[in-house]
Design an enzyme around this catalytic site. Structure first.
Site, PDB file in Angstrom:
ATOM      1  CG  HIS A 199      -1.989  -1.054   1.131  1.00 32.33           C
ATOM      2  ND1 HIS A 199      -2.616  -1.571   2.245  1.00 32.33           N
ATOM      3  CD2 HIS A 199      -2.549  -1.686   0.069  1.00 32.33           C
ATOM      4  CE1 HIS A 199      -3.517  -2.467   1.880  1.00 32.33           C
ATOM      5  NE2 HIS A 199      -3.491  -2.556   0.551  1.00 32.33           N
ATOM      6  CD  GLU A 202      -0.709   0.624   4.638  1.00 34.01           C
ATOM      7  OE1 GLU A 202      -0.085  -0.395   4.976  1.00 34.01           O
ATOM      8  OE2 GLU A 202      -1.921   0.630   4.367  1.00 34.01           O
ATOM      9  NE  ARG A 261      -6.279  -0.249   0.363  1.00 32.70           N
ATOM     10  CZ  ARG A 261      -6.349  -0.802   1.572  1.00 32.70           C
ATOM     11  NH1 ARG A 261      -6.081  -0.070   2.635  1.00 32.70           N
ATOM     12  NH2 ARG A 261      -6.674  -2.073   1.727  1.00 32.70           N
ATOM     13  CG  HIS A 328       0.209  -3.749   5.244  1.00 31.27           C
ATOM     14  ND1 HIS A 328      -0.577  -3.304   4.207  1.00 31.27           N
ATOM     15  CD2 HIS A 328       0.778  -4.900   4.805  1.00 31.27           C
ATOM     16  CE1 HIS A 328      -0.507  -4.134   3.194  1.00 31.27           C
ATOM     17  NE2 HIS A 328       0.319  -5.129   3.527  1.00 31.27           N
ATOM     18  CD  GLU A 396      -2.321  -3.230   9.206  1.00 29.14           C
ATOM     19  OE1 GLU A 396      -1.894  -2.064   9.081  1.00 29.14           O
ATOM     20  OE2 GLU A 396      -2.905  -3.831   8.283  1.00 29.14           O
TER      21      GLU A 396
END
Length: 865
Positions: A199, A202, A261, A328, A396
């Site tokens: 993405h 990120e 994204r 991510h 994440e």
């Protein structure tokens, strides 16, 4: 287990972050030159769980969703807000123009909530230095390529040439490189992969990966873990899977903060981009993605349609990755398969252990993405695991405050926070030995008390938390305490299969030095070495202390424990098993290693409320079996406790009591009360030690009980008990064995020291003489006499006087140790209870006169009481 309430707690904390995001703090900071973007807002959507399901109709860019709490967080435009409100859902705008907020925060160089500067320990020799990239501290795509080349130039023996694994839609190379001790050779070593920037918005994932790689290279040859990983793993790195999307963000937000994204496929209808992390050809399009090309979660026209995805699929097929991270941001989560369906993967028992160890420092909730976050099909980690059997996770990284583009001052802290998590996941690709337990056995009189002069067997249990069997490993036993002697200091560890445990098959032996007082705490260390990696297990024993009973509650059954009066609570009674965690009740037991079971108050259900089956309307009592402390001069109770009374409508209204009885439970004395306020009332395992004799007499009928009570209206009460042990110091039956005089220094620079283990009661026929620190692999003999002396002899001193009686000649071992049992019926001079004899060891030496002597050892023989 995973508790949905653990997720709820994480969401609540992040939600608080989001609500306090200082959106106006950087409003006076001008946007960087060239910045252009579509105004998108970060919003919180509120409604009941059923109503929130309607959001699926809108193809929104949902960051996370919690149906149980009735909220979701999403990135939306004005039309999206109108559509959400048309579904009768409430919208709270957290940040009205998210890209502008990120851009201004990065331009200000502030707002990270951290006192640490942008620069950090690793990557400072890079150009630009780590944390000083061209997009608000983040590296641009061109800088990423340059960083790979710099790493290769600086560490040519550890970093391979970069290789293009394919090209993006717009023709940019997707670069991969390898880190290993022989980077240009395809070695037969476990393979680990880390990738980032699927993405485009990120970049912290890419920064954290570069930081991890910089640590490996800069610490190689110095840090044992970094060295082991480089030597024993093949580490494949893809820093930017989506170069087109990342470059597009640079074009619209040159200072950082762009929110694009997807990749940059021209969809032919005026829209652009496919979500690469919904495009993988495993369970493609079954859930959590969109067929709408305008959606941020558009899964593409077909499974694996994108060249970026195809490049990664080809790489995965060509290699044998045993573990992987696809990194991510954000949400402070450590996600595992499955994403496409709310189920645990078949290998969850193994993946759970690895993931839980990975997040030890960060505390990130760990579990399937579909359960902790939301359903998403066609993801990298699902394809990794489902198609190739790779144990794969998606970190994440970062909180709500950090967001997609954390402040520049947060780049290093977030990378450092996750460095060991990356390293542990790489370890799991192959063998990963970890210490689980060190057990001690009384080799003397067998009463469980490690008395002066006795020998102690050491059994080390080592677990393998990796995906390959371990190779040859060794255990080394050492102690720097003069009260603890090492008799057998080395033993091999057999091969340990994946996710099993092994123990030393050869003896590791300690001895408590003669004259060591009862109660002395004696430390020792076991060093485990495998394939160049070493780690230590610290242990200790207390001289003269007998283990009366010990319970970790891992075996089935109650082990003599029971639920007893008072037990009038309507719910939340004591039970033993593997608890389902809540914010008030433990998720895991206290026992290190593979432990799972403990006693706790009332089993909840996964996803249940914090008050489900807590202690309500009375008390519940956990009662121990009887402990025999008769004749002991002291007794100690150790246990781990968990107690929480500070949540609910009436917090801090209740107490947790520990009572002791000396008459089997007929009468009780309170030994400890926790609460209603203060330390120990907010959960968490707490190790506790109580002096039994300070509360009750030491009898043959000592018992303990633990009482949890609910006395306040609306209070939430939970308790747990684990790892209970009772110890005793017994009155000595004989004068202690005592060393005297000094052994001569031998050709190996050591002095031989005498020891004895077993019983001083001749009737027990159980006493062995021992020596350590003599010249290795030489012959010698023990001898004894009725008196003491101090006469120079050879390289040492003769410490035994009177008529000397010799025992048979024996040999010393490779560490200079020897042992010989006393056969009382066949001694050259008889020994009886009531006698006092002095013992010494003579041995051949390699220097001087060619012989040497140990110190002396005086033993009083007497009958046990």
């Amino acid at each position: 287990m995973i508790s949905a309430l653990l997720l709820a707690a994480a969401l609540q904390a992040s939600q608080a972050d989001a609500q306090t995001t200082p959106t106006a703090l950087f409003s006076d900071v001008p946007l960087p030159e060239g910045h252009r973007h579509e105004a998108l807002s970060l919003v919180r959507v509120l409604g009941n769980g059923r109503a929130l399901l309607r959001l699926q109709r809108l193809d929104l860019d949902v960051i996370r969703k919690d149906l149980a709490r009735g909220e979701a967080v999403a990135i939306v435009d004005e039309a999206d807000i109108e559509a959400i409100e048309a579904l009768q859902l409430e919208v709270e705008v957290q940040v009205p123009d998210l890209a502008a907020y990120y851009a201004r925060r990065l331009a200000s160089g502030d707002g990270g909530g951290s006192s640490r500067v942008a620069g950090g320990t690793y990557g400072q020799s890079l150009s630009p230095a780590f944390g000083q990239g061209g997009m608000g501290g983040y590296y641009t795509f061109a800088e990423i390529v340059g960083i790979i080349d710099q790493l290769r130039a600086s560490y040519p023996s550890l970093v391979s040439q970069k290789t293009s694994i394919g090209q993006s839609v717009q023709g940019r190379d997707i670069w991969m490189f390898k880190v290993s001790d022989n980077p240009n050779v395809d070695e037969n070593e476990p393979e680990f992969r880390v990738d980032s920037l699927h993405h485009a918005r990120e970049p912290q994932g890419m920064q954290t990966t570069i930081y991890f790689i910089s640590w490996l290279l800069e610490e190689y040859g110095t840090d044992p873990l970094a060295t082991y990983l480089v030597d024993e793993r093949e580490i494949y790195v893809v820093l930017c899977v989506n170069p087109d999307g990342y470059e597009y963000n640079r074009s619209i937000a040159p200072g950082g903060g762009g929110l694009w994204r997807k990749n940059r496929r021209n969809n032919g209808d005026g829209t652009f981009g496919v979500d690469l992390n919904r495009n993988y050809p495993f369970q493609w399009a079954v859930a959590g993605s969109s067929s709408n090309p305008n959606s941020d979660i558009y899964h593409g026209p077909s499974a694996g349609s994108e060249p970026e995805t195809q490049a990664m699929v080809q790489l995965m097929g060509q290699r044998s990755f045993r573990s992987a991270l696809s990194v991510h941001t954000f949400s402070d989560l450590w996600l595992s398969p499955w994403g496409y369906v709310p189920q645990f993967p078949p290998d969850w028992s193994e993946m759970e252990v690895i993931g839980d160890l990975a997040v030890t420092e960060t505390g990130y909730p760990h579990g399937p993405a579909s359960i902790l976050l939301y359903e998403a099909a066609g993801t990298t980690m699902d394809y990794d695991y489902g198609a190739n059997g790779t144990y794969s996770w998606t970190p994440e990284i970062g909180s709500d405050t950090d967001g997609f583009w954390p402040a520049q001052s947060r780049i290093v802290p977030l990378a450092e926070d996750n460095r060991l998590a990356f390293a542990r996941t790489a370890l799991a690709a192959g063998p990963w030995l970890r210490g689980e337990a060190v057990a001690l056995a009384d080799l003397g009189d067998g009463d469980g008390s490690f008395e002066a002069g006795e020998q102690i067997g050491v059994t080390v249990t080592i677990g393998n938390t990796g995906r390959a069997a371990s190779g040859a490993a060794s255990l080394t036993l050492t102690s720097g305490d003069p009260g603890l002697l090492v008799i057998d200091g080395a033993a091999p560890l057999p091969t340990v299969a994946p996710f099993t445990s092994g123990q030393n098959t050869a003896a590791l032996t300690l001895a408590v030095a003669a004259g060591t007082p009862a109660g002395a705490v004696l430390p020792f260390t076991v060093t485990v070495t495998e394939a160049g990696r070493s780690f230590e297990l610290a242990g200790e024993l207390t001289a003269g202390v007998r283990t009366v009973a010990s319970f970790d509650f891992e075996s089935s059954g109650n082990q003599g424990w029971s639920v007893a009066a008072p037990n009038d609570a309507s719910t939340g009674n004591w039970e033993v098993g593997d608890p389902v965690g809540t914010t008030a009740q433990p998720e895991n037991d206290n026992t290190p290693g593979a432990g799972a079971r403990c006693w706790f108050t009332g089993q909840g259900s996964v996803g249940g409320s914090v008050g489900a089956n807590d202690v309500d309307g009375g008390s519940t009592t956990l009662l121990s079996p009887t402990f025999d402390l008769d004749g002991a001069v002291s007794g100690t109770l150790r246990f781990a406790r968990w107690y929480s009374n500070d949540v609910g409508g009436s917090p801090n209204a209740d107490v947790f009591e520990v009572d002791l009885s000396a008459d089997g439970g007929a009468t009780w004395t309170n030994a400890l009360t926790v609460g209603p306020t203060g330390a120990g009332t907010s959960g968490g395992w707490i190790e506790t030690i109580l002096d039994i004799g300070a509360s009750v007499p030491l009898t043959a009928n000592v018992r303990v009980r633990f009482i949890a009570s609910d006395l306040g209206d609306g209070s939430i009460v939970e308790a747990a008990i684990d790892d209970v042990a009772v110890f005793a110091v017994d009155a000595p039956s004989c004068p202690p064995i005592a060393n005297y005089c000094v052994g001569g220094v031998n050709g190996f620079g050591t002095s031989a020291t005498m020891a004895a283990s077993g019983s001083q009661d001749v009737g027990d026929q159980n006493l062995a003489l021992g020596v350590f620190g003599a010249a290795p692999s030489q012959f010698g003999l023990f001898f004894y006499g009725p008196s003491q002396a101090s006469t120079p002899l050879g390289n040492g001193t003769l410490c035994v006087g009177g008529s000397i009686n010799r025992l048979p000649v024996i040999g010393t071992g490779p560490f200079g140790g020897a042992q010989q049992p006393l056969v009382f019926g066949a001694l050259p001079a008889p020994i009886a209870n009531g006698d006092v004899w002095n013992f010494q060891f003579w041995y051949r030496d390699t220097v001087g006169s060619g012989s040497n002597l140990s110190d002396g050892l005086q033993i009083t023989f007497c009958a046990a009481p």
